[in-house]
Motif scaffolding. Structure first.
Motif, PDB file in Angstrom:
ATOM      1  N   ALA A 169       3.894   5.143 -17.197  1.00 24.84           N
ATOM      2  CA  ALA A 169       4.409   3.949 -16.575  1.00 24.84           C
ATOM      3  C   ALA A 169       4.245   3.794 -15.164  1.00 24.84           C
ATOM      4  CB  ALA A 169       6.014   3.872 -16.954  1.00 24.84           C
ATOM      5  N   ALA A 170       4.332   5.064 -14.364  1.00 20.37           N
ATOM      6  CA  ALA A 170       3.995   4.994 -12.961  1.00 20.37           C
ATOM      7  C   ALA A 170       2.499   4.575 -12.426  1.00 20.37           C
ATOM      8  CB  ALA A 170       4.311   6.208 -12.311  1.00 20.37           C
ATOM      9  N   ARG A 171       1.515   5.292 -13.340  1.00 24.93           N
ATOM     10  CA  ARG A 171       0.159   4.945 -12.994  1.00 24.93           C
ATOM     11  C   ARG A 171      -0.004   3.455 -13.302  1.00 24.93           C
ATOM     12  NH1 ARG A 171      -0.915  10.255 -15.443  1.00 24.93           N
ATOM     13  NH2 ARG A 171      -0.827   9.227 -17.609  1.00 24.93           N
ATOM     14  N   ARG A 172       0.408   2.812 -14.511  1.00 31.34           N
ATOM     15  CA  ARG A 172       0.362   1.393 -14.773  1.00 31.34           C
ATOM     16  C   ARG A 172       0.976   0.662 -13.559  1.00 31.34           C
ATOM     17  NH1 ARG A 172       3.080  -0.198 -18.590  1.00 31.34           N
ATOM     18  NH2 ARG A 172       4.068   1.452 -19.376  1.00 31.34           N
ATOM     19  N   ALA A 173       2.200   0.852 -12.864  1.00 33.19           N
ATOM     20  CA  ALA A 173       2.505   0.253 -12.007  1.00 33.19           C
ATOM     21  C   ALA A 173       1.876   0.264 -10.726  1.00 33.19           C
ATOM     22  CB  ALA A 173       4.248   0.632 -11.586  1.00 33.19           C
ATOM     23  N   ALA A 174       1.308   1.479 -10.309  1.00 37.51           N
ATOM     24  CA  ALA A 174       0.617   1.668  -9.268  1.00 37.51           C
ATOM     25  C   ALA A 174      -1.049   0.841  -9.249  1.00 37.51           C
ATOM     26  CB  ALA A 174       0.197   3.045  -8.913  1.00 37.51           C
ATOM     27  N   PRO A 198       3.266   7.829   8.431  1.00 35.71           N
ATOM     28  CA  PRO A 198       3.023   8.821   8.138  1.00 35.71           C
ATOM     29  C   PRO A 198       1.907   9.137   7.162  1.00 35.71           C
ATOM     30  CG  PRO A 198       4.953   8.149   7.127  1.00 35.71           C
ATOM     31  CD  PRO A 198       4.461   7.079   8.377  1.00 35.71           C
ATOM     32  N   VAL A 199       1.564   8.027   6.587  1.00 32.98           N
ATOM     33  CA  VAL A 199       0.338   8.082   5.578  1.00 32.98           C
ATOM     34  C   VAL A 199      -0.443   7.021   6.000  1.00 32.98           C
ATOM     35  CG1 VAL A 199      -0.261   7.552   3.249  1.00 32.98           C
ATOM     36  CG2 VAL A 199       1.985   8.627   3.608  1.00 32.98           C
ATOM     37  N   PRO A 200      -1.853   7.533   6.428  1.00 33.74           N
ATOM     38  CA  PRO A 200      -2.742   6.628   6.895  1.00 33.74           C
ATOM     39  C   PRO A 200      -2.956   5.357   5.870  1.00 33.74           C
ATOM     40  CG  PRO A 200      -3.477   8.906   7.189  1.00 33.74           C
ATOM     41  CD  PRO A 200      -2.373   8.842   6.218  1.00 33.74           C
ATOM     42  N   LEU A 201      -3.162   4.234   6.255  1.00 34.09           N
ATOM     43  CA  LEU A 201      -3.483   3.196   5.411  1.00 34.09           C
ATOM     44  C   LEU A 201      -4.709   2.420   6.067  1.00 34.09           C
ATOM     45  CD1 LEU A 201       0.020   1.755   4.902  1.00 34.09           C
ATOM     46  CD2 LEU A 201      -1.140   3.385   3.552  1.00 34.09           C
ATOM     47  N   VAL A 202      -5.384   2.703   7.131  1.00 33.65           N
ATOM     48  CA  VAL A 202      -6.492   1.780   7.538  1.00 33.65           C
ATOM     49  C   VAL A 202      -7.679   2.055   6.426  1.00 33.65           C
ATOM     50  CG1 VAL A 202      -8.438   1.720   9.120  1.00 33.65           C
ATOM     51  CG2 VAL A 202      -5.954   2.633  10.025  1.00 33.65           C
ATOM     52  N   ASP A 203      -7.795   3.005   5.838  1.00 35.47           N
ATOM     53  CA  ASP A 203      -8.849   3.145   4.815  1.00 35.47           C
ATOM     54  C   ASP A 203      -8.595   2.216   3.570  1.00 35.47           C
ATOM     55  OD1 ASP A 203     -10.453   4.641   6.418  1.00 35.47           O
ATOM     56  OD2 ASP A 203      -9.609   6.487   5.370  1.00 35.47           O
ATOM     57  N   GLY A 204      -7.274   2.174   3.279  1.00 29.19           N
ATOM     58  CA  GLY A 204      -6.752   1.474   2.062  1.00 29.19           C
ATOM     59  C   GLY A 204      -6.765  -0.027   2.173  1.00 29.19           C
ATOM     60  N   LEU A 205      -6.671  -0.394   3.405  1.00 27.52           N
ATOM     61  CA  LEU A 205      -6.758  -1.869   3.756  1.00 27.52           C
ATOM     62  C   LEU A 205      -8.112  -2.389   3.837  1.00 27.52           C
ATOM     63  CD1 LEU A 205      -3.868  -2.705   6.459  1.00 27.52           C
ATOM     64  CD2 LEU A 205      -3.926  -3.395   3.923  1.00 27.52           C
ATOM     65  N   ARG A 206      -8.838  -1.222   4.327  1.00 26.26           N
ATOM     66  CA  ARG A 206     -10.395  -1.566   4.303  1.00 26.26           C
ATOM     67  C   ARG A 206     -10.883  -1.866   2.989  1.00 26.26           C
ATOM     68  NH1 ARG A 206     -12.100   2.634   6.669  1.00 26.26           N
ATOM     69  NH2 ARG A 206     -11.790   1.859   9.007  1.00 26.26           N
ATOM     70  N   SER A 207     -10.371  -1.277   1.887  1.00 27.40           N
ATOM     71  CA  SER A 207     -10.800  -1.577   0.578  1.00 27.40           C
ATOM     72  C   SER A 207     -10.628  -2.833   0.019  1.00 27.40           C
ATOM     73  CB  SER A 207     -10.251  -0.324  -0.341  1.00 27.40           C
ATOM     74  OG  SER A 207      -8.997  -0.189  -0.344  1.00 27.40           O
ATOM     75  N   THR A 208      -9.384  -3.315   0.602  1.00 29.06           N
ATOM     76  CA  THR A 208      -9.202  -4.583   0.227  1.00 29.06           C
ATOM     77  C   THR A 208     -10.037  -5.979   0.660  1.00 29.06           C
ATOM     78  OG1 THR A 208      -7.580  -5.134   2.065  1.00 29.06           O
ATOM     79  CG2 THR A 208      -6.625  -3.910   0.246  1.00 29.06           C
ATOM     80  N   GLY A 209     -10.949  -5.598   1.462  1.00 28.64           N
ATOM     81  CA  GLY A 209     -11.965  -6.524   2.068  1.00 28.64           C
ATOM     82  C   GLY A 209     -11.344  -7.374   3.207  1.00 28.64           C
ATOM     83  N   THR A 210     -10.082  -6.725   3.958  1.00 32.46           N
ATOM     84  CA  THR A 210      -9.995  -7.552   5.101  1.00 32.46           C
ATOM     85  C   THR A 210     -10.799  -6.880   6.097  1.00 32.46           C
ATOM     86  OG1 THR A 210      -8.101  -5.767   5.339  1.00 32.46           O
ATOM     87  CG2 THR A 210      -7.553  -7.913   4.436  1.00 32.46           C
ATOM     88  N   ALA A 236       0.813  -1.361   0.051  1.00 31.54           N
ATOM     89  CA  ALA A 236       0.123  -0.268  -0.053  1.00 31.54           C
ATOM     90  C   ALA A 236       0.921   1.104  -0.109  1.00 31.54           C
ATOM     91  CB  ALA A 236      -1.052  -0.128   1.108  1.00 31.54           C
ATOM     92  N   ASN A 237       1.942   1.410   0.818  1.00 33.50           N
ATOM     93  CA  ASN A 237       2.895   2.521   0.828  1.00 33.50           C
ATOM     94  C   ASN A 237       3.656   2.667  -0.479  1.00 33.50           C
ATOM     95  OD1 ASN A 237       1.677   3.460   3.373  1.00 33.50           O
ATOM     96  ND2 ASN A 237       3.791   3.381   4.415  1.00 33.50           N
ATOM     97  N   HIS A 262      -2.280  -2.006  -6.568  1.00 35.46           N
ATOM     98  CA  HIS A 262      -3.655  -2.079  -6.043  1.00 35.46           C
ATOM     99  C   HIS A 262      -4.131  -3.373  -6.396  1.00 35.46           C
ATOM    100  CE1 HIS A 262      -3.568   2.029  -4.556  1.00 35.46           C
ATOM    101  NE2 HIS A 262      -3.337   2.601  -5.558  1.00 35.46           N
ATOM    102  N   GLY A 263      -4.045  -3.908  -7.677  1.00 31.58           N
ATOM    103  CA  GLY A 263      -4.735  -5.169  -7.792  1.00 31.58           C
ATOM    104  C   GLY A 263      -4.077  -6.282  -7.068  1.00 31.58           C
ATOM    105  N   VAL A 264      -2.651  -6.320  -6.606  1.00 31.05           N
ATOM    106  CA  VAL A 264      -2.185  -7.202  -5.902  1.00 31.05           C
ATOM    107  C   VAL A 264      -2.747  -7.137  -4.505  1.00 31.05           C
ATOM    108  CG1 VAL A 264      -0.071  -7.858  -4.747  1.00 31.05           C
ATOM    109  CG2 VAL A 264       0.078  -7.191  -7.018  1.00 31.05           C
ATOM    110  N   ARG A 265      -3.061  -6.114  -3.902  1.00 29.96           N
ATOM    111  CA  ARG A 265      -3.707  -5.477  -2.538  1.00 29.96           C
ATOM    112  C   ARG A 265      -5.175  -6.217  -2.702  1.00 29.96           C
ATOM    113  NH1 ARG A 265      -4.021   0.235  -1.836  1.00 29.96           N
ATOM    114  NH2 ARG A 265      -5.056  -0.265   0.113  1.00 29.96           N
TER     115      ARG A 265
END
Length: 509
Positions: A440-445, A479-491, A416-417, A449-452
């Motif tokens: 190229a950076a957008r495709r990598a990101a 330093p960057v909140p990740l709770v919302d990002g992990l919630r979007s993965t379904g965990t 995520a980070n 996100h697909g892996v997450r």
């Protein structure tokens, strides 16, 4: 529009191909649209059998070679294929003629208003491309200056893209890695390989370089990875290594010898001098910082791995914030380059195919134009140190299935980070008007996100109580909140009273 420049020795054979039926694509109505004279005067006449008489045209193009004041070049035939994008409209013959004239002018082979320039023609036999053929001998007996002709051809393509409203393409800034040739693709297909060896070697070498802090460790890592390594020594200073080449032992030529690729043939930033520049940086060569959990003598392998993941995720999250907060181009360039190291090492130690594809996609966004190494900064050095720490802990990991089961939550935080960092790099490249690198950076990101999204479904059970507590503490310190990002993965964090349920026959911890 893209241009592909090649050289040859016999213009007659090339004309027979251009006016023939074609090998991969059918040639429909081949005809000259432009040249050093009017196209009607250069068009080959038809014989009684309906075929073209190409000998007069071949002789006209060859004739300046006989009057050269200096030695004749070994490959005097210059050929450039110009092709539009599938989404572009078909160009008319007059527009293609203007494109060919612009190419000849930009490359210096036949500048406008130069009556003594080289002789050339442009043949069209399809809607979307033409072939420009020139003889590298001027009518005054001199050679044309074709230095960096492929870069000049790229500039000509961009000029006509703006002129006719065609799909814009990236400049020739050497940020893209060399692509496998058609011969490599076909050889890999015949051998049953999933990808050409050039692509796999580039990934292995990049991961080994990121995991090393010295030349000796780099070559040792390549050999431990099963690659054949060949060193190039200086002819002036005996014993001095000036370059290297790598090969897969199972990928051989017709004589059974491994096919080697030098670092420069893999990527502009993988040459030995540029790798040395990174390793000799005092900030990069500093010892890898060990956290308090690493320092205890009773730490288990699992605790060391968790600490390495946590440290890498924390540093990546900090780097994402630094990319947006700092406006120093040197700092941003170093962070963008160091992000590739973390991503390559993560893909290598996890064995995740999607992470490897994300690392391949991001490589172009990480490089500076023309392969220039970015200045070393403490911010990029922190990322590189975290990448080396991950690689060091991989030595004692053993079975990757156990690693995946135990470190799923930590891996999610790290991915995520890294995705957040790469998205900030995409914003930076877009602000620099480097559209190809931003894409190229957008495709990598997007791949990250697909892996997450898919990684949690591969876990066999919910996290243990200790792992949940660890993940909660790590999330609070990022330093960057990740709770919302992990919630979007379904965990979903289970309540203390809940126990993970298992279907009959499902594997348990």
């Amino acid at each position: 529009m893209i241009a592909k420049v090649t050289r040859g020795a016999d213009v007659g054979n090339l004309l027979r191909y251009l006016y023939g039926p074609g090998k991969r694509n059918e040639h429909a109505d081949p005809h000259i649209v432009a040249g050093y004279r009017h196209p009607a005067a250069l068009e080959p006449a038809r014989r009684a059998d309906g075929k073209r008489d190409l000998r007069p045209l071949a002789e006209v193009l060859r004739s300046p070679l006989e009057t050269m004041k200096r030695s004749r070049p070994a490959e005097p035939v210059w050929q450039c294929s110009l092709r539009t994008a599938p989404t572009d409209r078909p160009l008319t013959d007059e527009e293609w003629a203007d494109v060919a004239e612009e190419l000849m002018h930009q490359t210096g082979i036949a500048p406008r208003d130069d009556p003594e320039a080289c002789r050339w023609i442009a043949v069209r036999h399809a809607d979307d491309h033409i072939h420009v053929v020139a003889t590298l001998a001027r009518d005054d007996g001199r050679r044309p200056n074709i230095t960096r002709d492929y870069l000049k051809a790229r500039k000509a393509c961009q000029t006509v893209e703006r002129r006719y409203g065609l799909c814009p393409t990236a400049p020739a800034d050497r940020t893209a890695a060399p692509r496998p040739s058609r011969a490599e693709l076909e050889r890999a297909q015949r051998a049953g390989l999933q990808e050409p060896p050039r692509v796999a070697l580039r990934r292995h070498v990049a991961a080994a370089a990121a995991a090393s802090d010295s030349e000796e460790a780099f070559f040792a890592g390549l050999r431990e990875g099963g690659l054949a390594v060949r060193l190039r020594f200086s002819v002036r200073t005996p014993g001095e290594v000036t370059g290297y080449a790598v090969a897969m032992p199972e990928y051989t030529n017709s004589e059974g010898e491994p096919i080697f690729f030098s670092g420069g043939k893999l990527a502009a930033d993988l040459t030995l001098p540029k790798l040395r520049h990174k390793w000799t940086d005092s900030e990069v060569r500093r010892p890898v910082a060990r956290s308090r959990r690493w320092a205890t003598g009773s730490s288990t392998d699992h605790e060391v791995r968790v600490a390495a993941y946590q440290e890498a995720a924390r540093v990546a999250g900090t780097a994402a914030w630094q990319m947006r907060a700092f406006h120093d181009p040197g700092v941003r360039a170093d962070l963008a380059a160091a992000a590739a190291d973390v991503l390559h090492v993560t893909a290598d130690i996890t064995g995740n195919r999607e992470l490897a594809k994300a690392a391949d996609a991001y490589d172009r966004a990480a490089r500076e134009p023309f392969g220039r190494p970015p200045p070393g900064t403490p911010y990029g050095s922190a990322l590189r140190a975290a990448a080396r720490a991950l690689a060091i802990t991989n030595v004692c990991w053993g079975d990757r299935r156990e690693q995946k089961r135990d470190l799923t939550v930590d891996l999610l935080f790290l991915i995520a980070n890294i995705a957040d960092l790469i998205e900030s790099v995409a914003e930076h490249r877009l602000a620099q008007q480097r559209l190809a690198q931003a894409d190229a950076a957008r495709r990598a990101a997007g791949r990250l996100h697909g892996v997450r999204r898919t990684e949690p479904r591969q876990a066999t059970s919910a996290p243990l109580e200790g792992e949940r507590a660890m993940a909660r503490l790590v999330a609070e310190s990022f330093p960057v909140p990740l709770v919302d990002g992990l919630r979007s993965t379904g965990t979903r964090a289970a309540r203390p009273s809940e126990r993970p349920s298992h279907r009959k026959g499902a594997p348990r911890r």
